[in-house]
Scaffold this motif. Structure first.
Motif, mmCIF file in Angstrom:
data_model
loop_
_atom_site.group_PDB
_atom_site.id
_atom_site.type_symbol
_atom_site.label_atom_id
_atom_site.label_comp_id
_atom_site.label_asym_id
_atom_site.label_seq_id
_atom_site.Cartn_x
_atom_site.Cartn_y
_atom_site.Cartn_z
ATOM 1 N N VAL A 2 11.763 -7.081 1.797
ATOM 2 C CA VAL A 2 10.324 -7.289 1.635
ATOM 3 C C VAL A 2 10.020 -8.738 1.992
ATOM 4 C CG1 VAL A 2 8.383 -7.276 0.039
ATOM 5 C CG2 VAL A 2 10.164 -5.526 -0.149
ATOM 6 N N LYS A 3 9.237 -8.915 3.034
ATOM 7 C CA LYS A 3 8.893 -10.260 3.488
ATOM 8 C C LYS A 3 7.442 -10.631 3.219
ATOM 9 C CE LYS A 3 12.815 -11.647 5.192
ATOM 10 N NZ LYS A 3 13.523 -12.799 4.573
ATOM 11 N N ASP A 4 6.570 -9.628 3.156
ATOM 12 C CA ASP A 4 5.170 -9.924 2.879
ATOM 13 C C ASP A 4 4.510 -8.735 2.192
ATOM 14 O OD1 ASP A 4 4.894 -8.136 5.004
ATOM 15 O OD2 ASP A 4 4.378 -9.681 6.445
ATOM 16 N N MET A 5 3.497 -9.022 1.410
ATOM 17 C CA MET A 5 2.749 -7.978 0.704
ATOM 18 C C MET A 5 1.303 -8.415 0.616
ATOM 19 S SD MET A 5 4.421 -8.592 -3.073
ATOM 20 C CE MET A 5 6.054 -8.222 -2.431
ATOM 21 N N ILE A 6 0.427 -7.429 0.499
ATOM 22 C CA ILE A 6 -1.007 -7.706 0.476
ATOM 23 C C ILE A 6 -1.618 -7.027 -0.737
ATOM 24 C CG2 ILE A 6 -1.546 -5.752 2.024
ATOM 25 C CD1 ILE A 6 -3.701 -7.692 3.266
ATOM 26 N N VAL A 7 -2.508 -7.732 -1.420
ATOM 27 C CA VAL A 7 -3.116 -7.213 -2.639
ATOM 28 C C VAL A 7 -4.617 -7.077 -2.429
ATOM 29 C CG1 VAL A 7 -3.198 -9.575 -3.602
ATOM 30 C CG2 VAL A 7 -3.460 -7.590 -5.117
ATOM 31 N N HIS A 8 -5.138 -5.912 -2.780
ATOM 32 C CA HIS A 8 -6.573 -5.661 -2.618
ATOM 33 C C HIS A 8 -7.351 -6.294 -3.760
ATOM 34 C CE1 HIS A 8 -10.226 -3.038 -3.323
ATOM 35 N NE2 HIS A 8 -10.459 -3.624 -2.176
ATOM 36 N N ALA A 108 -2.693 -2.733 5.711
ATOM 37 C CA ALA A 108 -1.545 -2.050 5.105
ATOM 38 C C ALA A 108 -0.426 -1.887 6.126
ATOM 39 C CB ALA A 108 -1.970 -0.693 4.550
ATOM 40 N N ARG A 109 -0.781 -1.590 7.371
ATOM 41 C CA ARG A 109 0.236 -1.399 8.413
ATOM 42 C C ARG A 109 0.996 -2.692 8.710
ATOM 43 N NH1 ARG A 109 -4.459 0.993 11.601
ATOM 44 N NH2 ARG A 109 -4.630 3.113 10.762
ATOM 45 N N CYS A 110 0.361 -3.816 8.469
ATOM 46 C CA CYS A 110 0.920 -5.109 8.876
ATOM 47 C C CYS A 110 1.642 -5.839 7.749
ATOM 48 C CB CYS A 110 -0.187 -5.994 9.441
ATOM 49 S SG CYS A 110 -0.998 -5.304 10.905
ATOM 50 N N HIS A 111 1.876 -5.147 6.630
ATOM 51 C CA HIS A 111 2.584 -5.748 5.498
ATOM 52 C C HIS A 111 3.554 -4.725 4.914
ATOM 53 C CE1 HIS A 111 -1.034 -8.250 5.928
ATOM 54 N NE2 HIS A 111 -0.314 -9.206 5.392
ATOM 55 N N ASP A 112 4.584 -5.220 4.240
ATOM 56 C CA ASP A 112 5.602 -4.327 3.700
ATOM 57 C C ASP A 112 5.074 -3.477 2.554
ATOM 58 O OD1 ASP A 112 7.738 -5.089 5.418
ATOM 59 O OD2 ASP A 112 7.986 -6.935 4.261
ATOM 60 N N ILE A 113 4.203 -4.041 1.733
ATOM 61 C CA ILE A 113 3.675 -3.339 0.566
ATOM 62 C C ILE A 113 2.203 -3.696 0.410
ATOM 63 C CG2 ILE A 113 3.838 -3.016 -1.946
ATOM 64 C CD1 ILE A 113 6.718 -4.074 -1.752
ATOM 65 N N MET A 114 1.398 -2.717 0.021
ATOM 66 C CA MET A 114 0.024 -3.000 -0.382
ATOM 67 C C MET A 114 -0.096 -2.742 -1.879
ATOM 68 S SD MET A 114 -3.567 -2.033 1.352
ATOM 69 C CE MET A 114 -4.876 -3.237 1.076
ATOM 70 N N ILE A 115 -0.690 -3.689 -2.585
ATOM 71 C CA ILE A 115 -0.855 -3.605 -4.032
ATOM 72 C C ILE A 115 -2.326 -3.332 -4.321
ATOM 73 C CG2 ILE A 115 -0.625 -4.845 -6.220
ATOM 74 C CD1 ILE A 115 1.458 -6.644 -4.601
ATOM 75 N N ALA A 134 -5.135 3.481 2.593
ATOM 76 C CA ALA A 134 -3.851 2.780 2.515
ATOM 77 C C ALA A 134 -2.688 3.763 2.490
ATOM 78 C CB ALA A 134 -3.823 1.882 1.281
ATOM 79 N N LEU A 135 -2.828 4.853 1.727
ATOM 80 C CA LEU A 135 -1.740 5.814 1.583
ATOM 81 C C LEU A 135 -1.523 6.665 2.830
ATOM 82 C CD1 LEU A 135 -2.311 7.107 -2.065
ATOM 83 C CD2 LEU A 135 -0.296 5.890 -1.230
ATOM 84 N N PHE A 136 -2.615 7.171 3.397
ATOM 85 C CA PHE A 136 -2.487 8.172 4.448
ATOM 86 C C PHE A 136 -2.654 7.619 5.860
ATOM 87 C CE2 PHE A 136 -4.090 10.788 0.778
ATOM 88 C CZ PHE A 136 -2.857 11.366 0.497
ATOM 89 N N ALA A 137 -3.195 6.431 5.989
ATOM 90 C CA ALA A 137 -3.361 5.835 7.322
ATOM 91 C C ALA A 137 -2.620 4.518 7.472
ATOM 92 C CB ALA A 137 -4.857 5.621 7.622
#
Length: 279
Positions: A2-8, A108-115, A134-137
Motif C-alpha cells: 500500500v503506497k497511497d490511499m484516499i479518504v472521502h 479510487a482507481r488511482c489509489h490503493d485504498i479508498m476510505i 467507488a465499489l463498482f467503478a
C-alpha cells in the motif's frame, strides 16, 4: 503493498472520523494520504426558466454561494491537514452529484485504498451513489467505517468472508497487505445448501492453503447456515473480536448503474467494525 490511499470528505462533522482512520492506516503502511473533499451543487433544486434571465441569475447565485461555502470548508480542512503527521495532501471537486460520482470513481482507481464512512446505519443514507461508484467503478478496495468509531491502532484480527466467487477473490487480493500484517486471519464461509458439500469444503481449504503460502496466519471456519448471511458473518466477527471484515461487494444493475445487493447493504447498515470491500 500500500503506497497511497484516499479518504472521502464532505465538510461535515463526520470528516474527523474518516480522517482519523485514514491517518491511522497511512501510518501503519507508511503510505501517502490524500483527502478528497466533494462539494456538491444541489442542481436538482434549481428553478425552472422564468424568462428574462431571472432563473439564470438565481442559478448563478446558488452556485456562487455553494462555491463560497466550499471555500470556507476547504480552508478549515487544510488547517486540519496541517496537523496530520502523515505525508498528505487535500484535493477538492465541485459539481453536481453526477460529477462527483465520476470524480470518486476516477480517484479510487488511482489509489490503493479508498476510505469512506459507510452509507447506511444512521438516521438517513449518506453518499450512497458515491459509495457505489467507488465499489463498482473504482476497481480497487474501499475501506468503509462505521459512524463514530475510533480508529484502531492495529488491525490484528481479520475475518474474511469467503465464497467461491470473483468478488471474494478480488477482495482477498486487495486485502493481502492487511492479511499479512494481521496476527490472526479467520477464513469464514457460510454453508450454502445449494452447493455441493465436498466441493465447497475443498474450495475453502484451497483458498486457505493459498493464503498460507503468502505467510498469512489462517484459521478456517465453516458456519452452518442459520438465518441471514450478514448476521452470521457479523456474529463471527463479534465472536472473534475482529478488527476488520473483508468481503466481496455484491450488487446488480438498474438502469445501467450498479446498486448494492442485499447482503452487502445489510453489512454496511449493521457492522460495528470497518469493512474492506472490493468488487
Amino acid at each position: 503493498m500500500v503506497k497511497d490511499m484516499i479518504v472521502h470528505l464532505d465538510g461535515s462533522e463526520r470528516d474527523d472520523i474518516a480522517l482519523a482512520h485514514g491517518e491511522a492506516l497511512a501510518a501503519q503502511f507508511e503510505a501517502r494520504l490524500v483527502g478528497l473533499y466533494t462539494n456538491v451543487f444541489q442542481t436538482r433544486f434549481m428553478p425552472a426558466d422564468l424568462g428574462g434571465g431571472t432563473s439564470a441569475d438565481i442559478i448563478a447565485d446558488i452556485l456562487d454561494q455553494a462555491r463560497r461555502a466550499g471555500d470556507d470548508t476547504e480552508h478549515r480542512l487544510r488547517q486540519r491537514f496541517e496537523l496530520l503527521r502523515s505525508d498528505c495532501e487535500l484535493r477538492r471537486v465541485d459539481g453536481s452529484e453526477g460529477d462527483l460520482v465520476q470524480a470518486v470513481a476516477h480517484y479510487a482507481r488511482c489509489h490503493d485504498i479508498m476510505i469512506m464512512l459507510r452509507p447506511y446505519g444512521e438516521d438517513r443514507p449518506r453518499w450512497v451513489q458515491l459509495t457505489e461508484a467507488a465499489l463498482f467503478a473504482g476497481g480497487r478496495s474501499v475501506y468503509l467505517v462505521p459512524p463514530a468509531m475510533p480508529a484502531p491502532s492495529r488491525l490484528d484480527t481479520v475475518v474474511v468472508a469467503w465464497r467461491d466467487t470473483f468478488e471474494s477473490t478480488r477482495a482477498i487480493a486487495e486485502a493481502m497487505p492487511f492479511l499479512k500484517r494481521a496476527a490472526s486471519v479467520i477464513l469464514a464461509a457460510v454453508e450454502d445448501p445449494e452447493e455441493e458439500g465436498e466441493d465447497a469444503a475443498e474450495g475453502l481449504l484451497e483458498m486457505a492453503r493459498h493464503l498460507e503460502r503468502h505467510g498469512v496466519q489462517i484459521t478456517v471456519r465453516r458456519l452452518p447456515r442459520r438465518g441471514k448471511i450478514s448476521e452470521m458473518l457479523l456474529n463471527e466477527c463479534q465472536r472473534a473480536a475482529a478488527d476488520l471484515l473483508v468481503m466481496g461487494a455484491y450488487g446488480h444493475t438498474r438502469f445501467r448503474e450498479w446498486i448494492l445487493g442485499g447482503t452487502t447493504r445489510s453489512i454496511l447498515s449493521q457492522a460495528s467494525l470497518p469493512v474492506l470491500m472490493a468488487h
